[in-house]
Structures are given as C-alpha cells and as structure tokens.
Design a protein around this motif. Structure first.
Motif, PDB file in Angstrom:
ATOM      1  N   VAL A 118       0.810  -1.166   0.148  1.00 49.73           N
ATOM      2  CA  VAL A 118       0.085   0.038  -0.012  1.00 49.73           C
ATOM      3  C   VAL A 118       1.087   1.314  -0.197  1.00 49.73           C
ATOM      4  O   VAL A 118       2.111   1.503   0.432  1.00 49.73           O
ATOM      5  CB  VAL A 118      -0.942   0.028   1.162  1.00 49.73           C
ATOM      6  CG1 VAL A 118      -0.337   0.183   2.500  1.00 49.73           C
ATOM      7  CG2 VAL A 118      -1.935   1.001   0.942  1.00 49.73           C
ATOM      8  N   ASP A 120       0.747   5.050   1.096  1.00 54.38           N
ATOM      9  CA  ASP A 120      -0.022   6.090   1.699  1.00 54.38           C
ATOM     10  C   ASP A 120       0.410   7.477   1.361  1.00 54.38           C
ATOM     11  O   ASP A 120       1.529   7.875   1.100  1.00 54.38           O
ATOM     12  CB  ASP A 120       0.186   6.244   3.359  1.00 54.38           C
ATOM     13  CG  ASP A 120      -0.779   5.186   3.966  1.00 54.38           C
ATOM     14  OD1 ASP A 120      -1.815   5.353   4.346  1.00 54.38           O
ATOM     15  OD2 ASP A 120      -0.292   3.920   4.008  1.00 54.38           O
ATOM     16  N   SER A 153      -3.880   4.246   5.703  1.00 57.16           N
ATOM     17  CA  SER A 153      -4.097   2.687   5.693  1.00 57.16           C
ATOM     18  C   SER A 153      -3.836   2.106   7.365  1.00 57.16           C
ATOM     19  O   SER A 153      -4.340   1.006   7.556  1.00 57.16           O
ATOM     20  CB  SER A 153      -2.816   2.185   5.034  1.00 57.16           C
ATOM     21  OG  SER A 153      -1.720   2.307   5.437  1.00 57.16           O
ATOM     22  N   ILE A 250      -4.758   6.487  -0.174  1.00 54.11           N
ATOM     23  CA  ILE A 250      -3.824   5.219  -0.275  1.00 54.11           C
ATOM     24  C   ILE A 250      -4.085   4.760  -1.846  1.00 54.11           C
ATOM     25  O   ILE A 250      -5.310   5.020  -2.323  1.00 54.11           O
ATOM     26  CB  ILE A 250      -4.345   4.187   0.781  1.00 54.11           C
ATOM     27  CG1 ILE A 250      -5.744   3.879   0.586  1.00 54.11           C
ATOM     28  CG2 ILE A 250      -3.895   4.329   2.053  1.00 54.11           C
ATOM     29  CD1 ILE A 250      -6.144   2.370   0.169  1.00 54.11           C
TER      30      ILE A 250
END
Length: 600
Positions: A118, A120, A153, A250
């Motif tokens: 992920v 951010d 996240s 995100i």
C-alpha cells in the motif's frame, strides 16, 4: 491450509489516534474506491494446460449522510490479473466493502492473492492535521515525490472472510454465507497489505485436508460459473480517528496469480523470490538477492549475524515466535523491511556497533521494522566501556557523520522485552538517535527494560523509547511520532537523575509527538530533558509511578519532567488530555516548568 493461515501474524492496533472535537471538521468529503481494468500477462508461469483466470469484483462505500456508492465489473486475464484500489477523502465513520470472486475456467489450479504493498499519501496538511501529525509526505496526484507519510492505511480497520458468492443490493455489497477468517483484533489495511506482499493461497475447499494443506481452487465451466469462494474485505475508519487522516489517500494493488494444479502438487509461492530453510543461511540468500526481492525464512534457529543491505528487500517469516536469529540484525538499505523474527543475540561484549539487537544505520531511507520480537539482550559482565544496550536502535549519522541521514523509518508492532545492562550505563527499548528526519514508533509493546530476568532494576538509567541527540551527535532527530505503544516496567536503580523513563526526549530538534501511549510501572512517565521545540504530548495514560528511588536530585518524582537542571525550558510544548494515577505537582528542579506548562 486452515483459517489461521490467513492470519500470518497477530498485530496490535494501529488505529485510534484522535483529536476529540475536530474529527469530523474538514476531514474530507466524498470517498472514491476505483478499479482500473489493468491486465498483466508478463512472466506468465503457466506451463501446460489451459487456465483462464476471470475475476468479478464488487465495491461499495458508505459515508452516512454524505451518501453511498457502488461498482462492479469483471477482469479477464491469462493466469495473472492486477487490480488497483484507491481510497481518498475519507472521514471517521466511513466504511466500504471490496469483494473478489475468482473463476478458473476449464481446469482447477492453485490460486494466489498478493500485493505489491500500500502507498500512503499525505496530500499536504491542513492546519488541524499538522498539529497532530509531524510528518509531511507525498501527493496522490504526483505533484511532489508521490509517496509519503500518510496515516490512512493504519487507520482503516479491516475484516477478511470467504463467501459463497457476492452481489450488489442497491449501493451495498452482499457477501452470501460469509465465513470469517481468523482476523486479529484491530486488524488494519496496513497489516493486510504487508501480509499480502508475501502472497496467500486461496483455498478451494472446505473443510481443508486433514493435514491442513490447501486444495486447488476448483475449475469453472465458464466465466459465469462460480465454484470457489469469494474473498470479502470490509473496511471501516473508526469514529475515534482524528485529524491525522485529513487529506490522506491510499493506493493498494491486488494481484491474483493462477498456477496449474495438474502434476504440480507442491506449488511455489509466486510472490516469493527465495526461501530459506532451517540449516541454510539467511545472509547467503540476501547476498544473492536483487533489489525488490522477497525472501521467506522458514521456522528455525539461525545462528548468524544478518545485514539487510539490498534495496527494497522484504525479509520475512510467517511465525516470529518460531523463527529466531541469535545475533545482531543490521538494516542498511533503502526501502528494506524486516518482518516476523525473534532477534535474541548473545550478550553484547564489544564497543559501539554491536550494542543493539536490531540496528538501522547509517543512512537508509524508508525502512520498516515490523512484527519482530527482541528479547533477552544484555551487556554482559566483563564488557568494556560505558555503552547502552538497545533493543532497536535507529542511528542516523553513524560515527557523528552529519551527512548520514535516515529518512522516514517505521518501527511498529514489535515486542521488545528484557533488555538490560549488567555492566554500567543503561538500556533502551527503542532509540531514535542522531540524524533522523521522519520516524514513526507505533503499536509496539516495550517491557522489562533496565531490569534483570528476576525483575530487579539494575541500571543507572532505562528508557522505553528515547529521542536522543544533542550531547551525543552532531545532528538531532526531527519529525518523530511515538504513538499507541504499551510501555511498562522501565525502571532504574541508582540514586541519580537518570531514572527509568517511559518516553524521553534528549534532543533539541523540532516536531516531536507522543500520543496515546500507555506507560505503566516506571520511575518517570515522560521526560523532556533538553530545550526541544514543538513537543506535543496528548492522550497518554501514565500510571504506577515508582517514587521509591532515593534520588537526591529529585526526591519527589512526578509523572512528567519538563526542562532541565540548567534552567532550559521546552519551547512550544503543548500538553493536554493525559491521565495520571498520581497528582502532577511541583517538586525538584523541574517543578516550576511543570506548573507553568502543564495545565492539568
């Protein structure tokens, strides 16, 4: 494979950083959850037969009075399919559902889901957000470096389950007959992302085989024939999350990979580049790795010093309690991640450089130390020099070199316990030291620091977490967040000013945040020793202060020390909404500053 196999590790909560009263104001309007129909056919690992991977997807968001929305669609790929998921402009209380329903047309096969992680995005900072989030970062629209220190996240709680099928009912996704997997408490999107970087096999049958192994995902007669389970991911931003997520966003990529099951009873994990088994060398695998590789280490005891010096390397174990490195681990490469190990070195016996169980140095950026156990580490009798013993030490500017800067390091969800010094000096659970710009110490359990295995204080000083700079290094840390940690049993024995401190700042840099930490059974809760600027101390629980130490410099030990004995007072300090089980009163050389600055 059992239900437990999805819970690769059990992690602590990362959500819950709140600014009461400001959570809803300006936190963002409108949530987007978008997929791109991107298909990837590169490096197709199919070797024989025919596998057509079709994945239906469903997504919905619920923003309360701001409305709801939904999407659905299908992506068809030959063995490998990639989905990009974007969430932005969320506010506390928003929620959503994301469902994947894979189908392997014609033949059964092994089916894996994974992620490249992920990202951010901070997207700038509003004034309220800047007050509780010291670390600016990148922008989703690419106007700056494109990645950063957003908090979203870590604030999105998720629940993962299998379902027989999925459908849309208006703007709501319905998962039919869901079977929840063994989700950890307060499981977040950041946790899910980190686990999916190492790949997860989707089980095609329930119950699973008697030996706990996975079964191939069943074949379908066509793209509309759902035979195997759907994967349901439900997320929510809790209402007690505050201003730190304002403007954050995100990006999260999901990837499904299908492998032929016929004549392939033991499939290789397509998300892992190398596997280290007990008896092999972790360092040898690192030395043979390329930037961006993923190395999985199987349970066992590895008696070797490990240096992670390959950029963007992910070194991980699925079971930290069963995978032990009995020597120091040094992380020195940009983007490297150490995840899922017990690090328990032999007694420290030398001078600086081998006094930490895990060391991040001299100047790597974007390092993550997550879900490790550091335990039973001490400086042994017979050692030379007055050196501290640290569980985890992030040390920028090694050997006082100001040019060695560590940027954006994360130390989260680790357990550090039973670290002490039986020679002289003291010990620390987590140290942010020297030339560090941007550090997050989050969700860690830090206990039994400065006490021996019998629980007796043996050190002249001990720190649960310390930000250390002036007096030791040419450059001070700055932009350091210490949040959501459980710190206990940090005690010292000598009658000096150096006691056991839950959280200490011994630096003169700017932008230090200590928030929502639980600090228990210590001599001092929080200590600001120097003239640090812009310290924010919010919503910490400080209890069980040990006033029994015969400290001639300060016989009445308060929960907080602010200022120092030379008369320096902290500048720009904001302290509010903390709780104590003893009164905050004046006393000792710090009392005047304590009364002036702490409106408790």
């Amino acid at each position: 494979m059992t239900d437990r196999d999805f819970e690769l590790t059990r992690r602590k909560a990362l959500a819950g950083l709140a600014t009461v009263g400001a959570a809803g104001a300006g936190a963002g309007l409108g949530t987007s959850a978008l997929f791109s129909d991107t298909e990837s056919f590169d490096d197709n690992i199919l070797q024989a037969g025919t596998l057509d991977l079709v994945v239906d997807y469903y997504t919905s968001t619920d923003q309360g009075s701001f409305g709801s929305s939904s999407q659905s669609g299908e992506v068809n790929g030959d063995g490998t399919t990639v989905y990009d998921y974007t969430v932005s402009d969320v506010k506390p209380g928003d929620s959503g559902t994301l469902v994947f329903c894979p189908k392997l047309v014609t033949n059964p096969g092994w089916l894996w889901v994974g992620s490249d992680g992920v990202t951010d995005y901070e997207n700038g900072q509003t004034e309220p957000e800047g007050g509780v989030d010291a670390t600016p970062g990148g922008s989703l629209n690419g106007t700056n470096d494109g990645a950063g220190a957003g908090d979203l996240s870590c604030a999105m709680d998720v629940t993962v389950s299998y379902a027989e099928s999925a459908s849309l009912d208006g703007d709501q996704v319905v998962c039919s007959n869901p079977r929840e997997l063994n989700n950890p408490d307060d499981y977040t999107l950041a946790d899910l992302s980190k686990e999916l970087e190492t790949g997860f096999p989707l089980d095609g049958d329930e119950p699973v085989n008697d030996d706990g192994s996975a079964t191939p995902y069943p074949g379908s007669s066509g793209a509309d024939d759902q035979q195997g389970p759907c994967l349901c991911i439900e997320w929510e931003v809790p209402t007690d999350v505050g201003n730190e997520i304002q403007s954050d966003a995100i990006e999260f990529s999901f990837q499904f990979v299908a492998q032929q099951a016929r004549n392939n009873p033991d499939p290789a994990n397509p998300f892992v580049d190398a596997v280290v088994s007990s008896g092999d060398s972790i360092q040898a695998a690192i030395d043979a790795a390329s930037p961006g590789d993923v190395i999985m280490v199987k349970p066992g005891t590895y008696a070797e010093q490990v240096t992670v010096d390959v950029p963007d390397l992910l070194l991980f174990s699925r079971d930290p309690a069963a995978t032990t490195i009995t020597d120091q681990v040094v992380v020195s490469a940009d983007g490297a991640t150490l995840c899922g190990f017990t690090v328990s070195p032999p007694d420290a016996t030398s001078t600086a450089g081998e006094d930490e169980a895990i060391r991040v140095s001299p100047s790597p950026d974007d390092v993550t130390i997550v879900n490790n156990i550091v335990e039973n580490f001490r400086r042994a009798p017979g050692s030379s020099g007055f050196f501290g013993t640290d569980g985890i030490n992030v040390f920028g500017g090694q050997d006082n070199s100001p040019s060695d800067t560590i940027n954006n390091v994360t130390v989260r969800d680790n357990t550090v316990r039973n670290v002490y010094n039986s020679v002289s000096g003291g010990s620390t659970g987590v140290s942010i030291q020297g030339n560090v710009d941007g550090a997050t110490v989050k969700g860690n359990t830090i206990e039994e620091i400065g006490v021996d295995t019998s629980g007796n204080p043996v050190n002249s000083y001990a720190f649960g977490v310390i930000i250390r700079g002036t007096g030791n290094h040419g450059v001070d840390p700055k932009n350091v967040d210490i949040v959501d940690n459980d710190i206990s049993s940090v005690l010292a024995s000598d009658s000096t000013q150096y006691l056991g401190v839950g959280c200490a700042v011994d630096a003169t840099g700017p932008n230090y945040l200590a928030r929502n930490n639980t600090i228990n059974n210590i001599n001092i809760g929080v200590e600001l020793k120097g003239a640090a600027t812009e310290l924010t101390l919010l919503e910490n629980s400080i209890s069980n202060i040990d006033n029994s130490v015969n400290n001639t410099n300060n016989p009445s030990v308060p929960p907080l020390y602010l200022g120092d004995q030379t008369g320096n007072a902290p500048i720009g300090t904001f302290i509010a909404d903390n709780s104590y089980d003893v009164a905050v009163t004046s006393g000792g050389p710090f009392g005047a500053y304590l009364q002036a600055i702490v409106p408790q």
